[in-house]
Design an enzyme around this catalytic site. Structure first.
Site, short mmCIF file in Angstrom:
data_model
loop_
_atom_site.label_atom_id
_atom_site.label_comp_id
_atom_site.label_asym_id
_atom_site.label_seq_id
_atom_site.Cartn_x
_atom_site.Cartn_y
_atom_site.Cartn_z
N CYS A 201 24.90 -13.28 35.61
CA CYS A 201 24.56 -11.89 35.92
C CYS A 201 23.04 -11.75 36.09
CB CYS A 201 25.04 -10.96 34.81
SG CYS A 201 24.61 -9.22 35.07
N LYS B 131 -3.38 -1.58 10.98
CA LYS B 131 -2.28 -2.14 10.17
C LYS B 131 -1.47 -3.01 11.13
CE LYS B 131 1.40 -0.87 6.94
NZ LYS B 131 2.51 -1.62 7.57
N LEU C 275 0.83 -1.20 0.00
CA LEU C 275 0.00 0.00 0.00
C LEU C 275 0.87 1.26 0.00
CD1 LEU C 275 -2.60 -1.01 2.74
CD2 LEU C 275 -2.76 -1.37 0.27
#
Length: 707
Positions: A419, A104, A81
């Site tokens: 960590c 969309k 489009l």
């Protein structure tokens, strides 16, 4: 064309095509939508100025995918489009004709074809003309029915998307790393194993009915027709008179759903990157021409206009989260889209180098991309140089710069595998509504607390009250926010066992698996068995678990650090679990195997529930630990019967079972009372509460499953 123009065009084509390949193939994104659009518009402008279009220019091509399967031409070209950010252009394009505005959706377009009520193929969009046939994966994608109530030849386009929540859950359970839900959806469709795809929880949402045999001109009526067939089509709104005021009002309503006060990922679960405007008259839409790879009247993509502001960099904060240490720009506060913005992620070292990020005093231009995410889009003036930390800000271990072999992106990583910051997604799941339901602690807040050294394990979250004054002093918090966090933590000290199992981020142990485990075992019993058994398949016989999940669950409970943290956590919380009411103890301590048909019970699952409610368990195969094999054909030569005879296991019929283990008021002679099943619900009733704070003696080692 000058040499400078050609070099710039070649550079833009290379950058855009490389970014598109990463976008469509589920790799790490190389640039934002804003940056892609800006480069694309610059390339189009240069092409117009020079009158030349390079062969590989994305203005003439749609990026291809690399999903598994055979290439197949589309019956109807799936062209892209044209786009705009201006309401005035939408109004002009509408030509005073009724139009629909819809989401969309930010996923991967799939085209589904049905013939005589059956799904015949599913094809990816590909380059718009040729896609990849992935029909073998259709059963693993929600929203694509295998059969429908129409005998016509039907072609439907829809978007394959993954909700934010399912995306976050998958990252935690799988340990994999994807940038966003769209990347995961795209990457999933390159897989060959349908079961693996099913775990991604992809949802297909139709956004247009391309073709059907029956005449139906209205785009809106076409989607209503699909809804009536059982599809879940895209949200939409009709604008009958597309005046500037009406179009703007409709766009504002959609915008409010993704940016407004009270917006959350539960009320609007799927990612979007704009809106689509479509003529209601499909006949009129088909009269348009094709320019490049755009069909001029097929639809118009509207993307929100980004409001930009200039500001000054104050510092770079290095935030260690998940597997990378990301730079975050802290700048002089500016007003954007009605909110105050003062920080934005810079993503990685490559992005900093591309922008030209320096030290404090560097002049920046910032936006809120799609009105949501703060983003540095340009460096106006660079001051000093960027300093990259040599030690992790969380654990102080040495850092390293890693360059992706695929994209060339340079990212900073902590070299310490344990960590705490690498477990951010797990901490986010721990506090989530599905987990411990600790309100007010977002993933961003967790990242800050981890970077400040306040959270090293799950138990530390329940000790945040000790930092209440420090939290109140943090930028963006205050005394009320700090007090609310502590209040939410205290409220979550009493938690249901199922929530706890979900919160612990045990691999492949989501809500459904947690429920199945706790239907079979009390929490304390589950914890005791999982941490001591040598049989990785111990839980495999529970319906819906299987060998892989069983092994992962047992492995998690056997890891010493997990055990220590769990014990520490259980000293700070109270775990509750509703247990099925016991109907007796006639089967206690006994292990049964059930095979063949049953007569007094509706099915074998009901017989399973009956045995379970009376203290026994059922396994799927005969072994030395089996107490009885229940088979109404006692004399058969089935494999289970032979095995039972070899091991000296008694084979009993259903009548014999009931004569020995039925309740006192029940017997097979009393009008087949068990056939009516009034006293035998398929799911035993839930009653008294037990707490993990006061563990009972674990039940005997009697397994439960049913084949």
């Amino acid at each position: 064309m000058t040499e400078i123009q050609r070099e710039r065009m070649e550079q833009l084509v290379e950058e855009l095509n490389r970014a598109s390949a990463a976008y469509y193939n589920g790799l790490q994104e190389l640039m934002t939508d804003y940056e892609w659009d800006a480069r694309f518009d610059e390339l189009k402008r240069l092409e117009e100025e020079t009158g030349e279009v390079l062969p590989q220019s994305p203005t003439n091509n749609v990026s291809e995918d690399n999903t598994a399967g055979q290439k197949e031409a589309h019956e109807f070209a799936a062209l892209s489009l044209a786009k705009t950010k201006q309401v005035a252009e939408v109004v002009k394009w509408a030509e005073n004709r009724p139009v629909w505005i819809s989401w969309k959706l930010d996923g991967l377009t799939l085209v589904a074809t049905y013939d005589r009520g059956r799904l015949t193929k599913v094809v990816t969009r590909g380059d718009g003309h040729v896609g990849t046939n992935i029909t073998h994966l259709a059963k693993s994608i929600n929203g694509i029915p295998q059969q429908i109530g129409s005998q016509e030849h039907i072609v439907i386009r829809g978007e394959a998307v993954i909700s934010y929540q399912d995306f976050e859950n998958y990252l935690v359970e799988s340990g994999e790393d994807y940038a966003n839900p769209r990347n995961l959806a795209s990457g999933s469709l390159s897989l060959k194993d349908p079961e693996e795809v099913k775990q991604r929880k992809i949802q297909w949402i139709p956004f247009t009915l391309v073709s059907r045999e029956g005449k139906l001109d209205s785009w809106g009526e076409r989607l209503e027709w699909l809804d009536a067939l059982g599809f879940r089509t895209v949200d939409r709104e009709l604008v009958s008179k597309p005046s500037p005021e009406n179009i703007q009002a409709c766009i504002d309503r959609f915008t409010e759903r993704v940016t407004g006060e009270g917006h959350d990922k539960e009320s609007f679960p799927y990612p979007v990157d704009g809106l689509v405007i479509t003529y209601d008259s499909t006949a009129y839409a088909e009269t348009g021409s094709v320019t490049g790879h755009h069909a001029t009247r097929a639809g118009l993509a509207f993307k929100w206009q980004d409001e930009a502001a200039e500001t000054e960099l104050q510092e770079i904060e290095w935030s260690c989260a998940a597997s990378t240490i990301s730079p975050v720009a802290i700048f002089r506060p500016v007003e954007l889209e009605g909110t105050t913005v003062k920080r934005a992620s810079l993503c990685n070292i490559s992005e900093c180098e591309r922008l030209g990020i320096g030290s404090a005093g560097t002049r920046l231009s910032v936006i809120k991309a799609n009105k949501i995410i703060p983003k540095v889009i340009k460096v106006i003036e660079t001051v000093g140089t960027l300093e990259i930390p040599e030690k992790c800000p969380v654990c102080q271990h040495v850092t390293e710069i890693v360059e992706s072999q695929v994209s060339g992106t340079r990212t900073l990583h902590c070299t310490n595998p344990t960590c705490p910051a690498k477990q951010l997604k797990k901490y986010a799941r721990f506090v989530s509504k599905a987990g411990m339901d600790i309100d007010g602690i977002s993933e961003q807040t967790l990242a800050r607390f981890i970077n400040l050294g306040w959270i090293r394990n799950f138990a530390d979250i329940y000790r945040l009250g000790a930092h209440v004054r420090e939290i109140a002093a943090l930028d963006g918090f205050g005394e009320r926010s700090a007090a609310n966090i502590v209040k939410s933590i205290d409220k979550a000290r009493k938690v249901d066992a199922q929530r706890l199992l979900i919160a612990l981020s045990i691999p492949k142990c989501g809500p459904d698996v947690a429920k199945r485990l706790l239907n079979a075992y009390a929490f304390n019993e589950l914890m005791e068995i999982a941490s001591t058994t040598d049989d990785n398949d111990y839980f495999a016989s529970i319906d819906g678990i299987g060998p892989e999940r069983s092994a992962l669950i047992i492995k998690w409970f056997k890891e010493e650090n997990n055990t220590l943290v769990l014990k520490e956590l259980l000293n700070l919380i109270q775990v509750t679990q509703e247990q099925p009411k016991s109907e007796g103890s006639q089967c206690k301590g006994l292990t049964f195997v059930i095979t063949g048909d049953v007569h007094h019970f509706q099915n074998r699952k009901e017989l399973q529930a009956y045995i379970e409610a009376r203290g026994g368990r059922v396994v799927g195969s005969v072994s030395a630990s089996t107490s009885f094999l229940i088979n109404n054909n006692v004399a058969s030569n089935s494999g289970k019967n032979k095995k039972a005879k070899e091991l000296g296991i008694e084979i009993i019929s259903e009548d014999t079972f009931l004569s020995r283990f039925a309740d006192a008021q029940e017997s097979p002679e009393t009008e087949n009372s068990l056939e009516k099943t009034d006293s035998l619900p398929e799911n035993p009733p839930v009653s008294q509460e037990k707490t993990a704070a006061s563990p009972e003696k674990p039940a005997q080692n009697i397994q439960l499953s049913l084949f």
